[in-house]
Write an enzyme that holds these catalytic residues in place. Sequence first.
Site, PDB file in Angstrom:
ATOM      1  N   HIS A 301      23.403  13.472  85.154  1.00 59.59           N
ATOM      2  CA  HIS A 301      23.522  14.108  84.378  1.00 59.59           C
ATOM      3  C   HIS A 301      22.063  14.940  83.460  1.00 59.59           C
ATOM      4  O   HIS A 301      21.658  15.483  83.321  1.00 59.59           O
ATOM      5  CB  HIS A 301      23.553  13.318  82.923  1.00 59.59           C
ATOM      6  N   LYS A 487      18.393  18.663  68.712  1.00 63.82           N
ATOM      7  CA  LYS A 487      18.584  17.237  69.992  1.00 63.82           C
ATOM      8  C   LYS A 487      17.488  16.852  70.385  1.00 63.82           C
ATOM      9  O   LYS A 487      16.557  17.275  69.412  1.00 63.82           O
ATOM     10  CB  LYS A 487      17.781  19.213  71.489  1.00 63.82           C
ATOM     11  N   ARG A 488      17.834  15.590  71.529  1.00 64.86           N
ATOM     12  CA  ARG A 488      16.092  15.186  71.617  1.00 64.86           C
ATOM     13  C   ARG A 488      15.045  16.023  71.694  1.00 64.86           C
ATOM     14  O   ARG A 488      14.734  17.300  72.262  1.00 64.86           O
ATOM     15  CB  ARG A 488      16.105  14.135  72.945  1.00 64.86           C
ATOM     16  N   LYS A 493      13.357  21.422  76.878  1.00 66.86           N
ATOM     17  CA  LYS A 493      13.701  22.130  75.786  1.00 66.86           C
ATOM     18  C   LYS A 493      13.409  23.078  74.462  1.00 66.86           C
ATOM     19  O   LYS A 493      13.831  23.612  74.030  1.00 66.86           O
ATOM     20  CB  LYS A 493      15.008  20.726  74.585  1.00 66.86           C
ATOM     21  N   THR A 595      25.081  19.927  75.080  1.00 65.99           N
ATOM     22  CA  THR A 595      27.055  19.382  74.120  1.00 65.99           C
ATOM     23  C   THR A 595      26.439  19.670  72.436  1.00 65.99           C
ATOM     24  O   THR A 595      27.640  20.294  72.397  1.00 65.99           O
ATOM     25  CB  THR A 595      26.857  17.591  73.910  1.00 65.99           C
ATOM     26  N   LYS A 599      28.902  21.994  70.213  1.00 68.05           N
ATOM     27  CA  LYS A 599      29.134  22.138  69.128  1.00 68.05           C
ATOM     28  C   LYS A 599      28.929  22.990  67.597  1.00 68.05           C
ATOM     29  O   LYS A 599      29.626  22.954  66.731  1.00 68.05           O
ATOM     30  CB  LYS A 599      28.611  20.160  68.291  1.00 68.05           C
TER      31      LYS A 599
END
Length: 751
Positions: A301, A487-488, A493, A595, A599
């Site tokens: 992952h 998101k985290r 990111k 993910t 969504k």
Amino acid sequence: MDKNEILQKIRSTCKGKDAVALYQELAGVIQDTFTEERTAAEKYEGKRAIYLSCEFLVGRTILNNLLNLGILDEVRTLLAENGIDINMLEEIEDCALGNGGLGRLAACYLDSAATLGIPLYGNGIRYRYGLFKQEFVDGFQKELPDDWQRFGDPFSVRREDKARKIVFGGGEALAVPYDMTIFGYGGKVCLLRLWQAEGNHEAQKISEYLYPDDSTDEGRILRLRQEYFFSAAAIGEAVDCYTARYGNNFKRFPDCYVFQLNDTHPVAAILEFIRLLTEEYDQSFSAACAIARKCFAYTNHTVMPEALERWYVPLFYKALPALGAIADKLDRVLQREYRKKGLTTEEIDKVRIRQGNMFHMANLAVYMCFSVNGVAKIHTDIIKNKLFDVTNRLCPQKFVNITNGITQRRWLGLANPDLAAWITEKIGDGWRTDLDRLSALREYASPEAYRRLNEIKAANKKKLAAFILAKEGVAVDPESIFDVQIKRLHEYKRQLMNALSILTIYYRLKDKSLMDFTPTTFLFGAKAAGSYFRAKAIIKFIHEIAARINADPEVNHLIRVVFVTDYNVSYAEKLVAAADISEQISLAGTEASGTGNMKLALNGAVTLGTMDGATIEIIERAGQENNYIFGLKASDVDKARGIPPVAHLADPYIARAIASLWDGSFSDGGTGYFKNIYDALISEGDRYLVLSDLEDYIRAKLLSNREYKDRESFARKAFMNIASAGYFSSDRSVKEYDERIWHTKSYIGQN
Ligand code: 26V
């Protein structure tokens, strides 16, 4: 299942109850009705796939369960008739036994497997406390314990009869399973078995916290014990069940069980399997290995080197002595095998399980598993060609791509009931179990459809604005663009890049060099790991920017910034339904899949993003012209690293945004946070190339901002994203796992 019977039971008992009592009542009725299904799942005799995962981010279950049983609307009405608002169930805790994408993926897969009737069995840890609750004090993140069992855990059944003793270096614990029923759509069920550690104080600590602090040896040993604890419990049980049926001949074992390792966290399962067979069932080492190699599969992952698990060998031996010896033995077997096959020393060193003083868990998984999969096309290409290139040359058939997916039941049906109803009105409700049907929406493309989509979005935005006002105390304009990054919190990111872009826009609005800006609300939702200094610094920085902008009467009718508190699955449901813009801005080549991107697209947000992870596949289907793509491609990244960060400061607004990190524009309360961020960008080489991408990012952001004004053509983009989202159902992913890896339908019982 008889719907009416359930409704009847609820009707007779729901009156006069408070939220907690009502929750327990509803859960009790549902659980009782499904005793048979649960027993059938437990007794199932065919081949099973066991999903081993340290995380299952199930979220709030009650409404989802009612939805999947097809009685959510009826129960809502029934309660309303009795003067009860079903929304009061929102007071009930989320079950957050996971951090982010990896844990939520596990939960989506169980939902899909239950719906499809695929015999998938979750196995994990029943943490006493889940992912921390987040609070902000003066813009600083504070972590509070998450007592998720506060209102009980009525969807689980304690199975003392299935308890097992687990022995590790220096102690032992009793592993007591709690079986949580996962209701699929239509009433089929899956079981999620969460093991709780009991015994003395040391033993109990094992299942106390999700991700205990691993900055000390003590913490690291605890983490290893956790990983071993549930893996060994799952393996022990499988081997017991098997031997009860077939005795000590393990030839058929791979026809009965396949274990899917959700990242390397449960890799100890492989070692434990070999230990059990050799120590307790008299199998030779090579026979045990041969069987193991037929029943373990590994999902990778992440490609971030620091997230690939490596354990200091002496520490591993201390925590799990028998397994350490097996890992070393496998390492010797590996070297012998690969030398025979003619690999160079350099190649062998790259794939070895033991690297100097460290055990490399991903290498162990890749060597022992018959299948290794990535979670999006680009990610699988990277693991094949970079991370595990040597093994890929030897054994290309081992590698599989299975692009992640999400369950449309929760992420459309539950999160966005108005959109779901509209889709159903157009194409029927087949999408609930066959998301590909969304493509049929294309036939309904029309100004009328776009208008309706805009109405639905506007209503969702209003609801979210009211929620944010109540929860965060910030008024946001529901008519403004909702630009969402959820998101985290992690450097790769690039929430920081978003923050810097907002700051440049702010400066340009202030000096009126940017005119004609469509009012925008920038929404962030994220938790930073408690020990992750820089991520917490970024949270504080965003809070400072938000405070400045929101209080500035010159611009705060045009731009607002909100960092929502305690972002979790339930908050995500509200945010995805209300988003206009989906921020997917990781540096290309760093986000395995994502993910949240799926969504948001499914709910009609337009992606503002880089070509990374599954976003690439979303864009492939929804069309580049219906989204805003910017930035470096993965193939450009190496070259871009050659350019010094300061070379990207030519734009005076960007330069000023960066300067604001040190020139006293904002205060980090003396923590050194902002200097730390500045150093990351300027002195430490800007590892995630925030500055390289910033200018093009701002260009794309402002383009989307201008184009939003044409409400019809923007809604058309949203519409195309919805109509193209079918592929991203976790039903498709789980079917692929089953057809390509698990083969649960070809079990021995059918031969
Ligand atoms: C953890 C850490 C911790 C140490 C610092 C660096 C770092 C980087 C990444 C991670 C995440 C570990 C695994 C994980 O959660 N991966 C996520 O899995 C999702 C489901 O496949 C996927 O959608 C996300 O892209 C991926 O980040």
